[in-house]
Design a protein around this motif. Structure first.
Motif, mmCIF file in Angstrom:
data_model
loop_
_atom_site.group_PDB
_atom_site.id
_atom_site.type_symbol
_atom_site.label_atom_id
_atom_site.label_comp_id
_atom_site.label_asym_id
_atom_site.label_seq_id
_atom_site.Cartn_x
_atom_site.Cartn_y
_atom_site.Cartn_z
ATOM 1 N N TYR A 104 7.692 1.215 -2.606
ATOM 2 C CA TYR A 104 7.905 -0.112 -3.167
ATOM 3 C C TYR A 104 8.737 -0.073 -4.448
ATOM 4 O O TYR A 104 9.288 -1.099 -4.858
ATOM 5 N N GLU A 105 8.845 1.112 -5.080
ATOM 6 C CA GLU A 105 9.778 1.262 -6.193
ATOM 7 C C GLU A 105 11.204 0.954 -5.746
ATOM 8 O O GLU A 105 12.000 0.374 -6.489
ATOM 9 N N LEU A 107 12.144 -1.174 -3.650
ATOM 10 C CA LEU A 107 12.370 -2.614 -3.523
ATOM 11 C C LEU A 107 12.716 -3.242 -4.868
ATOM 12 O O LEU A 107 13.481 -4.221 -4.920
ATOM 13 N N GLU A 108 12.182 -2.720 -5.961
ATOM 14 C CA GLU A 108 12.561 -3.260 -7.270
ATOM 15 C C GLU A 108 14.008 -2.908 -7.591
ATOM 16 O O GLU A 108 14.753 -3.741 -8.125
ATOM 17 N N THR A 115 9.252 -8.835 -6.010
ATOM 18 C CA THR A 115 9.256 -8.437 -4.603
ATOM 19 C C THR A 115 8.537 -7.105 -4.427
ATOM 20 O O THR A 115 7.762 -6.916 -3.490
ATOM 21 N N ARG A 116 8.796 -6.183 -5.333
ATOM 22 C CA ARG A 116 8.093 -4.892 -5.310
ATOM 23 C C ARG A 116 6.592 -5.095 -5.433
ATOM 24 O O ARG A 116 5.803 -4.524 -4.659
ATOM 25 N N SER A 117 6.170 -5.881 -6.397
ATOM 26 C CA SER A 117 4.736 -6.042 -6.658
ATOM 27 C C SER A 117 4.024 -6.739 -5.508
ATOM 28 O O SER A 117 2.915 -6.349 -5.127
ATOM 29 N N THR A 119 4.923 -6.835 -2.318
ATOM 30 C CA THR A 119 4.863 -5.941 -1.165
ATOM 31 C C THR A 119 3.810 -4.863 -1.361
ATOM 32 O O THR A 119 3.041 -4.540 -0.447
ATOM 33 N N SER A 120 3.761 -4.304 -2.557
ATOM 34 C CA SER A 120 2.755 -3.278 -2.850
ATOM 35 C C SER A 120 1.355 -3.855 -2.779
ATOM 36 O O SER A 120 0.417 -3.205 -2.287
ATOM 37 N N THR A 248 7.105 2.160 5.824
ATOM 38 C CA THR A 248 6.829 1.368 4.622
ATOM 39 C C THR A 248 5.402 1.485 4.131
ATOM 40 O O THR A 248 5.088 0.992 3.054
ATOM 41 N N ASP A 427 2.911 1.260 -9.200
ATOM 42 C CA ASP A 427 3.474 -0.083 -9.014
ATOM 43 C C ASP A 427 2.832 -1.139 -9.910
ATOM 44 O O ASP A 427 3.427 -2.215 -10.102
ATOM 45 N N ARG A 431 3.884 0.172 -14.173
ATOM 46 C CA ARG A 431 4.980 -0.803 -14.189
ATOM 47 C C ARG A 431 4.695 -1.980 -15.110
ATOM 48 O O ARG A 431 5.594 -2.454 -15.841
#
Length: 559
Positions: A104-105, A107-108, A115-117, A119-120, A248, A427, A431
């Protein structure tokens, strides 16, 4: 259970936990703790990936599925080889070259933090619930077979796993998986041999009898959104599910991120592509052999001993009547099976299928009566193989099987806890809360979150144990989220897509899956993966074309 069986289980637990603790030397920093210093050989990663998939749910639920429904379930995995090849040329090199800790990193870097957060977070929800289901499988067995409280059974399974996962990190998990895979495969082959020897008729004749009930039917080419196990649901829905799971899901991504190179990461995935379907077919075949064993030998009215005892105690007259009819039906089926095995006459096989239908009808009545008497779900598919192992197989086999169940459970639980902790720390904790935290602080946080996720999974396990076939339960949990998560990564592979489209598309995908799940529950959960991925991609790509912001091309260097 005989003390020799318990000795086998105890020796197994001591060896695995001791070895896991011995490997704590590689966990002095977060790269060692979460990714084993990116130093694992491909074959160890491949075996770890397979061991993670072959959970206790597989040994218990899939064998039960094979006994009651036959080989059709193997179609569920038909999309696996396709998914592995696609992942090997797309997301694996992206993530491995990016030197990220979580999928997911990426994705950021490609889109934005939200979006990263999101999804994670979806990963944490799906994998946390699935981990609880994985714990529930052996917990259910120990509780029902030995009469122990489910809470203590869950603790017995979870605590040793949490201990070596907390202390040893992914290196301890991966090398424990290698040994556990050996135990699992050895136990499977041992059970196959014993069951074949115990059949009173030649194997080919016995399989012909099983085939008359449809249990050897592998391919179902009908196209139906409401039927879970068909060729098309496996190829289409299964491919989307496997792409999301292996591409994923942090529990799998973390394995090949720990490999030495991109090529070794690809090789580890191809091991699953080559061997998963044959191994899954073997497990289902064990279920068919169990059905045959009980066809030629007396079978329990209810495989769940607790429900059997409660129904006998609370409804003695109804139980006696059901038992009498069941005994007569079993006797008629036994004779019909022997006649069918001795003759290739179609009429003999037809007679057997009719007698088998009578047996299944009486058992269904007993299951309904047990559900009414106990107020619990009476599906006992998860108890079929444990009852056979403990009641029918020679001394020592119960210990080997129980060790295999614990091995399967521990390998999957450890992998899930480690990945849940990694995503939580990297994440969210690092983060958003402590971006400047030292390695020592992050390492301590990783161990704390591993333990906390272990507690959460244990709580989920107490609920999941009541939901029926656990192999289906865990896939339902995953399928609710997997397609939408995959859709985001599909968008990330396309240069023209933008952050707003990815975020809104992810929300739209989850909303679409929820609408289908609750509005049309008859649609098979495998199709959730297709629905989620397609909606996310279509909505996300469409919004990206309308968005004024500049796109970020998805290159491995930027990833």
């Amino acid at each position: 259970m005989h003390w020799i069986n318990w000795l086998i289980v105890a020796v197994y637990l001591v060896v695995v936990v001791f070895d896991g603790l011995r490997r704590t030397r590689g966990t002095k920093n977060i790269e060692g703790y979460f990714l084993a210093g990116r130093s694992l050989p491909w074959w160890a990663v491949g075996l770890s990936v397979m061991a993670t998939q072959i959970s206790a749910i597989t040994l218990i639920g899939t064998t039960g599925q094979g006994a009651t429904d036959g080989m059709r379930f193997v179609q569920f995995y038909f999309g696996l080889p396709i998914a592995m090849v696609l992942l090997g040329v797309t997301i694996v090199p992206f993530l491995h070259k990016a030197k990220v800790y979580t999928a997911y990193e990426f994705l950021e870097r490609r889109f934005d933090p939200k979006t990263r957060s999101l999804t994670s977070l979806l990963f944490l929800l799906s994998r946390g619930m699935s981990c609880g289901t994985i714990i529930a499988a052996p917990g259910v067995v120990l509780s029902a077979i030995f009469g122990w409280d489910l809470l203590w059974c869950v603790a017995l399974i979870s605590v040793p796993t949490i201990v070596y996962t907390v202390l040893g990190g992914v290196e301890a998990v991966a090398w424990a998986d290698v040994k556990q895979m050996v135990v699992i495969v050895g136990a499977l082959f041992a059970i196959v041999v014993v069951l074949i020897i115990r059949l009173p008729v030649p194997l080919d004749d016995a399989l012909r009898v099983a085939g008359s009930t449809g249990r050897l039917r592998v391919f179902d080419f009908s196209f139906s959104l409401t039927e879970t196990y068909t060729f098309w649901s496996g190829i289409l829905g299964g491919t989307f599910l496997m792409l999301s799971y292996f591409g994923t899901d942090q529990s799998q991504v973390q394995r090949y991120l720990a490999a030495r190179s991109v090529d070794e990461a690809r090789s580890s995935l191809l091991m699953s592509a080559y061997w998963k379907i044959p191994l899954q077919a073997l497990i289902l075949l064990i279920g068919v052999l169990v059905f045959l064993f009980y066809t030629f030998s007396p079978a329990p009215l209810l495989y769940n001993p607790r429900h059997d005892a409660q129904l006998r105690e609370r409804e003695p007259a109804a139980y006696a009547e059901l038992e009498s009819r069941y005994t007569a039906a079993l006797s008629a089926r036994n004779q019909a099976a022997r006649d069918a095995a001795a003759s290739s006459d179609a009429a003999a096989l037809t007679n057997f299928t009719q007698q088998n239908t009578v047996v299944e009808s009486v058992r269904k009545e007993a299951l309904d009566a047990a559900a009414k008497a106990t107020g619990e779900s009476s599906r006992d598919v998860n108890y079929i193989i444990p009852r056979l192992v403990l009641d029918q197989l020679p001394l020592g086999f119960a210990g080997i099987f129980l060790a295999a169940v614990l091995a399967a459970a521990m390998s999957s639980i450890a992998a899930e806890l480690n990945s849940l902790s990694t995503a939580t720390v990297v994440d969210f904790y690092q983060r958003w809360y402590r971006p400047s935290a030292s390695d020592t602080e992050l390492l301590n946080a990783g161990r704390i979150f591993t333990a906390l996720w272990g507690v959460f999974a244990c709580i989920v396990a107490l609920y999941a144990a009541t939901l029926g076939s656990l192999i289906e339960v865990v896939n339902r949990f995953g399928s609710f989220f997997y397609g939408s998560i995959l859709g985001v990564f599909m968008l990330a592979m396309v240069k023209r897509t933008r952050a707003l489209g990815a975020f809104v598309g992810l929300l739209a995908g989850m909303a679409a899956v929820a609408a289908v799940s609750f509005g049309a529950p008859q649609v098979s959960f495998l199709w959730y993966n297709v629905i989620g991925a397609v909606v996310v991609f279509v909505v996300g790509y469409g919004l990206s074309l309308l968005s004024p912001e500049s796109p970020t091309p998805p290159t491995p260097q930027e990833a």
